[in-house]
Design an enzyme around this catalytic site. Structure first.
Site, PDB file in Angstrom:
ATOM      1  N   ALA A  66      36.769  43.890  35.601  1.00  0.00           N
ATOM      2  CA  ALA A  66      37.218  45.100  34.931  1.00  0.00           C
ATOM      3  C   ALA A  66      38.133  44.702  33.778  1.00  0.00           C
ATOM      4  O   ALA A  66      38.712  43.614  33.773  1.00  0.00           O
ATOM      5  CB  ALA A  66      37.943  46.014  35.912  1.00  0.00           C
ATOM      6  N   GLY A 111      35.262  43.047  39.183  1.00  0.00           N
ATOM      7  CA  GLY A 111      34.304  44.142  39.092  1.00  0.00           C
ATOM      8  C   GLY A 111      32.881  43.669  38.914  1.00  0.00           C
ATOM      9  O   GLY A 111      31.937  44.377  39.294  1.00  0.00           O
ATOM     10  N   GLU A 114      31.708  42.853  42.321  1.00  0.00           N
ATOM     11  CA  GLU A 114      31.531  44.135  43.011  1.00  0.00           C
ATOM     12  C   GLU A 114      30.268  44.851  42.557  1.00  0.00           C
ATOM     13  O   GLU A 114      29.564  45.466  43.365  1.00  0.00           O
ATOM     14  CB  GLU A 114      32.774  44.999  42.783  1.00  0.00           C
ATOM     15  N   GLU A 134      41.570  39.424  42.053  1.00  0.00           N
ATOM     16  CA  GLU A 134      42.535  40.494  41.779  1.00  0.00           C
ATOM     17  C   GLU A 134      43.946  40.213  42.279  1.00  0.00           C
ATOM     18  O   GLU A 134      44.921  40.599  41.631  1.00  0.00           O
ATOM     19  CB  GLU A 134      42.026  41.817  42.374  1.00  0.00           C
TER      20      GLU A 134
END
Length: 260
Positions: A66, A111, A114, A134
């Site tokens: 992200a 992300g 994910e 993260e």
């Protein structure tokens, strides 16, 4: 529809959804997630599409995570809203009854990992790198990583990767079951397309029902899951594809499925 951050291509039965922010290593920001949602709605509504390949532009990154510059100033409420938005975008992939194949080159971090995990099948290039980094940024995975990773590779390994933020290569990702296959970089997309063709040659409704049964079954106890399977098996028996598939088998010919 035109997009700024993604590319959606359709080739007969196949859709290819490419995250296209190469200067940002295809990182996911709110605008990109919004465009993904619109593309997924398009894919879900298009009855001609049987299989979807998700990839990133270039060889350096599938999705490098992200967008950190976007996330850094977020408040608690804003952070929760962004996480929820990302989670629901990934969930759309799982709820569409068409198989999604992730074709992963380079970085699949945060992300990106994910997004890959939300897909049904993951194919990696030899240069692929995976991580949930993260905690090194003071947060936790926010697009479903804490839930999908243990379901795929087991609780212990998932906690290790999440809490250490370690990066693993494609060979290790294959060893622990995070990816299905590993290919040379220049062979990845062709391998993904060949797999898509094999899937598309099968009964479209049956493939969708199978995806649904597996996904729903993993969220419940075994007895309930068996009931879901029986329900979907019964649904298959109400379709023309089932009559055609079994009729073709008995007549020793190739079936011609029409998705009905």
């Amino acid at each position: 529809m035109s997009y700024e951050n993604i590319i959606l291509e359709k080739q007969d039965y196949l859709a290819i959804l490419t995250i296209n922010r190469p200067k940002a290593l295809n990182a996911l920001n709110k605008d990109t997630l919004s465009e993904m949602r619109k593309a997924l709605e398009d894919i879900a509504a298009d009855q001609a599409i049987k299989v979807v390949i998700v990839t990133g532009s270039g060889d350096k990154a599938f999705v490098a995570g992200a967008d950190i510059a976007y996330m850094q100033p977020l408040s608690a409420s804003e952070g929760r809203e962004f996480s929820d938005y990302g989670e629901k975008t990934m969930r759309m992939i799982e709820l569409i009854e068409k198989p999604f194949i992730a074709a992963i080159k380079g970085f699949a971090l945060g992300g990106g990992c994910e997004l890959a995990m939300a897909c049904d099948i993951r194919l990696a290039a030899e240069n692929a790198l995976f991580a949930q980094p993260e905690v090194g940024l003071g947060v936790i995975p926010g697009f479903g990583g804490t839930q999908r990773l243990p379901r795929l590779i087991g609780e212990g390994r998932a906690k290790e990767l999440t809490c250490t933020a370690d990066t693993i290569n494609a060979a290790e990702a294959y060893r622990i079951g995070l990816v299905n296959h590993v290919y040379p970089v220049d062979e990845l997309m062709e391998a993904a397309k060949k797999m898509a063709a094999r899937i598309a040659s099968k009964g479209t409704l049956a493939v969708g029902f199978a995806k649904y049964a597996i996904g729903k079954g993993l969220q419940t106890d075994l007895d309930t899951a068996m009931g879901i399977e029986s329900d979907m098996f019964g649904m298959c028996c109400s379709t023309a594809d089932q009559k055609e598939g079994m009729g073709a088998f008995l007549e020793k010919r190739k079936p011609v499925f029409k998705g009905k």
